[in-house]
Design a protein around this motif. Structure first.
Motif, PDB file in Angstrom:
ATOM      1  N   PRO A   3       7.716   8.437   5.186  1.00 36.86           N
ATOM      2  CA  PRO A   3       6.837   7.123   5.342  1.00 36.86           C
ATOM      3  C   PRO A   3       5.386   7.664   6.054  1.00 36.86           C
ATOM      4  CG  PRO A   3       8.575   7.240   6.888  1.00 36.86           C
ATOM      5  CD  PRO A   3       9.019   8.258   5.922  1.00 36.86           C
ATOM      6  N   THR A  15       2.204   0.841   3.521  1.00 43.07           N
ATOM      7  CA  THR A  15       3.573   0.906   3.976  1.00 43.07           C
ATOM      8  C   THR A  15       4.355   1.553   2.944  1.00 43.07           C
ATOM      9  OG1 THR A  15       3.200  -1.160   5.396  1.00 43.07           O
ATOM     10  CG2 THR A  15       5.213  -0.380   4.832  1.00 43.07           C
ATOM     11  N   THR A  54       6.273   7.548  -2.404  1.00 44.19           N
ATOM     12  CA  THR A  54       6.712   6.156  -2.436  1.00 44.19           C
ATOM     13  C   THR A  54       7.911   6.471  -3.627  1.00 44.19           C
ATOM     14  OG1 THR A  54       5.212   5.982  -4.441  1.00 44.19           O
ATOM     15  CG2 THR A  54       4.748   4.780  -2.308  1.00 44.19           C
ATOM     16  N   ALA A  77       7.322   2.787   2.646  1.00 40.77           N
ATOM     17  CA  ALA A  77       8.934   1.991   2.387  1.00 40.77           C
ATOM     18  C   ALA A  77       8.945   0.815   1.707  1.00 40.77           C
ATOM     19  CB  ALA A  77       9.588   1.815   3.972  1.00 40.77           C
TER      20      ALA A  77
END
Length: 559
Positions: free
Chosen positions: A478, A340, A534, A342
């Motif tokens: 993302p 993930t 990221t 985010a």
């Protein structure tokens, strides 16, 4: 009297038609026990399972059918579809390609092959397959529509004509008409695109794809204060449809109207108080608007503990300057969903607020970001810029993207057919390989380095053009593991007081943290910057002139 295989199949299908799924499954089991090598029966049993989204079981039946009859065209196509549904589209395309000689005259074979190639982003292969299909069946509805979509995505000059040929055969398919509207817009025929979009939402007033596309057109036409007004009419007509409120709020938030977005979903929550998605959206938009008390009240009342709720609450805790609480939530999200992006991006901010040494591990290791030359000649770059300026002439200011005061090209830039873009893509692939070679060693716990030695693919590609005072607000991508900025035109004041510079690591403005960037990179014409997805990133405003770049993501799965 014993039943034939066809009679068994008919009984099973009759049970399914009557709604007796358990009975149908039992009949298929009896039939296969009686006729274990009947390919048609096995294929029908697989199709029954696939209709219930039981694709792994369906695939086993289709493979058994192929074992019984390797030339069974339907079982071959159905196997490929099930493989795609199971996330194995590359294997599906390989399976189909191996059968081209024996199935070259079967329309469904080419239809499935084209759709599978398009799913993988292999648009040249998709175009070839659709063309083969249309040579066999010139009026094939899905073939005509699919080929028109590929023409749109590849930027082919006849894209509008292809949709015009497809529409008479796809009159009940709203997505075909929306594709035509998009093709009109990409061809500079904005008035026609808008007329068609308005017609679509009159006929389908609750269709969020149409509503969002019209908002994009209205925003591009300069209707900044009212570009979303048509959502209000849709919501009034369907007050209990949460998708309308969510799409409306996203469009408003995408132009930094966070308070208005919160008001939209707040009204929807009042009408549907038990809808978790609406409640989370209200908390998200209220927090972005600075109403932390409202967001706190919503989170306190929410019982559900999904990764999405934890991610949104972690964002809220950072706004409250409570990084310890945010870190607990983010660790739980990452434990459940380790890719993930985010969550990792927010975790970087939390760790920096806590002076946690893991922040250095996440983004500070040497080689995790780099600026590299593309090795393309000035003459080639000049031709490329000329091409991109022409594309931007028919591009719109984006809604919901990071660009402020600029335009962004539609669709996948590297899917297009122009030779300049294909040369650029090849140069970028070489640069990515060089960048990968300079990364730190593989690390299974790191969001990028855990993928260091896996196959990489480019996913998504676009160009951004900005003039004086334009910028990118801080954001992340993302869908990738590596993100990029390829600089083709830089403003004359680039680097003067950070004007026009790319910043890595500055916190986004809606969080109110004001964490400074970890790296500030002066753009250089003909060079690219690669960095982990990221990393929050954005650009500084510049005084005058032009800033043009190309961006793309790197992912570990094609498509």
């Amino acid at each position: 009297m014993s039943l034939t295989a066809q009679q068994w199949r008919d009984r099973a299908m009759a049970a399914k038609a009557a709604g007796d799924l358990a009975g149908a499954e039992a009949i298929f089991a009896q039939a296969i026990a009686a006729f274990p090598g009947n390919a048609q029966l096995l294929n029908s049993a697989g199709s029954f399972l696939a209709s219930q989204d039981r694709h792994a079981e369906a695939l086993a039946r289709f493979e058994a059918a192929l074992a019984a009859d390797p030339n069974h065209a339907e079982a071959m196509c159905n196997s490929a579809i099930s493989l795609s549904r199971l996330g194995r589209a590359a294997q599906a395309l390989e399976l189909l390609a191996g059968q081209e000689k024996s199935l070259a005259k079967v329309p469904r074979y080419w239809a499935v092959r084209a759709a599978t190639a398009r799913e993988l982003g292999q648009l040249d292969e998709a175009a070839r397959a659709y063309d083969a299909l249309l040579r066999i069946e010139a009026a094939h509805p899905r073939g005509l529509h699919g080929r028109a979509r590929v023409a749109l995505e590849r930027g082919e000059g006849d894209m509008c004509a292809r949709f015009e040929a497809a529409l008479p055969h796809n009159r009940a398919d709203a997505t075909a008409f929306l594709g035509y509207a998009q093709a009109l817009a990409c061809s500079g025929r904005l008035a026609e695109a808008r007329d068609l979009a308005e017609t679509l939402i009159r006929q389908l007033p609750a269709w969020t794809d149409g509503l969002s596309f019209l908002a994009q057109l209205r925003w591009g036409a300069g209707e900044a204060d009212r570009f979303c007004d048509h959502f209000a009419q849709a919501a009034a007509a369907a007050p209990h449809d949460p998708a309308i409120a969510l799409a409306w709020a996203n469009a408003l938030s995408g132009t930094d109207r966070h308070a208005d977005a919160a008001a939209v979903v707040g009204r929807a929550v009042a009408a549907q108080p038990g809808n978790v998605a609406l409640a989370l959206a209200e908390a998200e938009h209220a927090g972005a608007a600075g109403d932390l008390a409202r967001a706190e009240q919503i989170f306190a009342a929410l019982v559900v503990q999904t990764p999405e709720r934890k991610l949104q609450e972690a964002r809220h805790r950072l706004r409250q300057r409570a990084p310890h609480r945010a870190e607990v939530l983010l660790a739980e999200v990452i434990a459940e969903r380790p890719d993930t992006i985010a969550a990792w991006a927010l975790r970087d901010l939390a760790w920096r607020m806590l002076d946690d040494p893991r922040a250095q591990w996440l983004h500070g290791q040497p080689g995790l970001y780099a600026q590299r030359r593309l090795g393309l000649s000035p003459a080639f770059l000049a031709d490329l810029v000329t091409l991109l300026r022409d594309l931007h002439a028919n591009s719109l200011p984006p809604v919901g993207q990071s660009v402020r005061s600029g335009s962004q090209t539609w669709g996948g830039l590297f899917d297009r057919m122009e030779p300049e873009l294909r040369t650029l893509r090849a140069a970028i692939k070489d640069m990515i390989a060089d960048f990968r070679g300079g990364l730190p060693p593989a690390d299974d716990t790191h969001p990028l380095l855990r993928h260091r030695d896996q196959p990489w693919f480019m996913r998504g590609s676009w160009s951004i053009r900005m003039t004086g005072a334009g910028r990118h607000t801080e954001h992340v991508h993302p869908q990738g593991i590596v993100s990029s900025a390829v600089h083709l035109v830089v403003p004359s004041d680039a680097g003067v007081g950070d004007a026009g510079c790319l910043e890595l690591g500055r916190s986004p403005p809606d969080l109110g943290l004001d964490l400074p960037p970890l790296a500030t990179i002066i753009p250089v014409t003909g060079s690219a910057v690669l960095f982990p997805s990221t990393f929050y990133h954005g650009t500084r405003r510049f005084g005058s002139g032009e800033r043009m770049s190309v961006a793309f993501d790197v992912a570990t799965a094609a498509g």
